[in-house]
Design a protein around this motif. Structure first.
Motif, PDB file in Angstrom:
ATOM      1  N   GLU A 119       0.853  -1.189   0.000  1.00  8.50           N
ATOM      2  CA  GLU A 119       0.000   0.000   0.000  1.00  8.50           C
ATOM      3  C   GLU A 119       0.891   1.242   0.000  1.00  8.50           C
ATOM      4  OE1 GLU A 119      -2.965  -0.034   3.035  1.00  8.50           O
ATOM      5  OE2 GLU A 119      -3.392  -2.158   2.716  1.00  8.50           O
ATOM      6  N   VAL A 120       0.726   2.087  -1.037  1.00 13.36           N
ATOM      7  CA  VAL A 120       1.536   3.291  -1.181  1.00 13.36           C
ATOM      8  C   VAL A 120       0.605   4.459  -1.462  1.00 13.36           C
ATOM      9  CG1 VAL A 120       3.422   4.354  -2.460  1.00 13.36           C
ATOM     10  CG2 VAL A 120       3.376   1.885  -2.170  1.00 13.36           C
ATOM     11  N   ASP A 121       0.837   5.589  -0.796  1.00 18.79           N
ATOM     12  CA  ASP A 121      -0.018   6.750  -1.031  1.00 18.79           C
ATOM     13  C   ASP A 121       0.424   7.500  -2.297  1.00 18.79           C
ATOM     14  OD1 ASP A 121       2.330   7.781  -0.071  1.00 18.79           O
ATOM     15  OD2 ASP A 121       1.408   9.124   1.380  1.00 18.79           O
ATOM     16  N   THR A 152       3.812   9.539  -2.258  1.00 24.55           N
ATOM     17  CA  THR A 152       5.015   8.724  -2.422  1.00 24.55           C
ATOM     18  C   THR A 152       5.202   8.315  -3.880  1.00 24.55           C
ATOM     19  OG1 THR A 152       4.711   7.863  -0.184  1.00 24.55           O
ATOM     20  CG2 THR A 152       6.206   6.647  -1.629  1.00 24.55           C
ATOM     21  N   ILE A 153       4.127   7.975  -4.540  1.00 27.75           N
ATOM     22  CA  ILE A 153       4.208   7.607  -5.956  1.00 27.75           C
ATOM     23  C   ILE A 153       4.718   8.777  -6.780  1.00 27.75           C
ATOM     24  CG2 ILE A 153       2.843   6.985  -7.988  1.00 27.75           C
ATOM     25  CD1 ILE A 153       1.031   5.391  -6.068  1.00 27.75           C
ATOM     26  N   GLU A 154       4.186   9.966  -6.552  1.00 26.13           N
ATOM     27  CA  GLU A 154       4.612  11.142  -7.323  1.00 26.13           C
ATOM     28  C   GLU A 154       6.065  11.510  -7.023  1.00 26.13           C
ATOM     29  OE1 GLU A 154       4.477  13.708 -10.216  1.00 26.13           O
ATOM     30  OE2 GLU A 154       2.840  12.344  -9.719  1.00 26.13           O
ATOM     31  N   ARG A 155       6.464  11.434  -5.756  1.00 20.71           N
ATOM     32  CA  ARG A 155       7.842  11.721  -5.379  1.00 20.71           C
ATOM     33  C   ARG A 155       8.806  10.754  -6.064  1.00 20.71           C
ATOM     34  NH1 ARG A 155       6.959  11.924   0.155  1.00 20.71           N
ATOM     35  NH2 ARG A 155       7.692   9.801   0.286  1.00 20.71           N
ATOM     36  N   THR A 156       8.450   9.490  -6.067  1.00 21.21           N
ATOM     37  CA  THR A 156       9.290   8.480  -6.715  1.00 21.21           C
ATOM     38  C   THR A 156       9.324   8.692  -8.220  1.00 21.21           C
ATOM     39  OG1 THR A 156       8.689   6.922  -4.981  1.00 21.21           O
ATOM     40  CG2 THR A 156       9.656   6.007  -6.976  1.00 21.21           C
ATOM     41  N   ARG A 157       8.197   9.023  -8.809  1.00 22.21           N
ATOM     42  CA  ARG A 157       8.144   9.276 -10.251  1.00 22.21           C
ATOM     43  C   ARG A 157       9.067  10.427 -10.631  1.00 22.21           C
ATOM     44  NH1 ARG A 157       2.687   9.567 -11.289  1.00 22.21           N
ATOM     45  NH2 ARG A 157       2.729   7.381 -11.859  1.00 22.21           N
ATOM     46  N   ARG A 158       9.033  11.512  -9.845  1.00 23.73           N
ATOM     47  CA  ARG A 158       9.917  12.657 -10.129  1.00 23.73           C
ATOM     48  C   ARG A 158      11.383  12.266  -9.984  1.00 23.73           C
ATOM     49  NH1 ARG A 158       6.221  15.694  -6.963  1.00 23.73           N
ATOM     50  NH2 ARG A 158       7.668  15.556  -5.242  1.00 23.73           N
TER      51      ARG A 158
END
Length: 72
Positions: free
Chosen positions: A35-37, A40-46
């Motif tokens: 489970e990831v919010d 966190t997904i956007e931060r990792t994508r950047r």
């Protein structure tokens, strides 16, 4: 090298048996889903989409400047 068994414990299996999910066929998805919010997904994508060459050049420039200026 001996061909006799060295263990009869939990890891005991034939030498030619696949381990983990390295075998053919469908994987064993018995684990819980992660489970990831969204943040966190956007931060990792950047972080992953940054140009690695530019990042490396920036790091090298910073190290050269520190060396030239006599960093501590």
């Amino acid at each position: 090298m001996s061909t006799e068994k060295q263990t009869t414990g939990l890891n005991d299996r034939p030498k030619d048996a696949p381990i983990g999910q390295t075998a053919e066929g469908l994987p064993d998805d018995s684990g819980r889903p992660v489970e990831v919010d969204d943040e966190t997904i956007e931060r990792t994508r950047r972080k992953l989409s940054d140009n690695p060459r530019e990042k490396l050049l920036k790091d090298v420039r910073e190290q050269e400047d520190a060396s030239r200026l006599g960093s501590e």
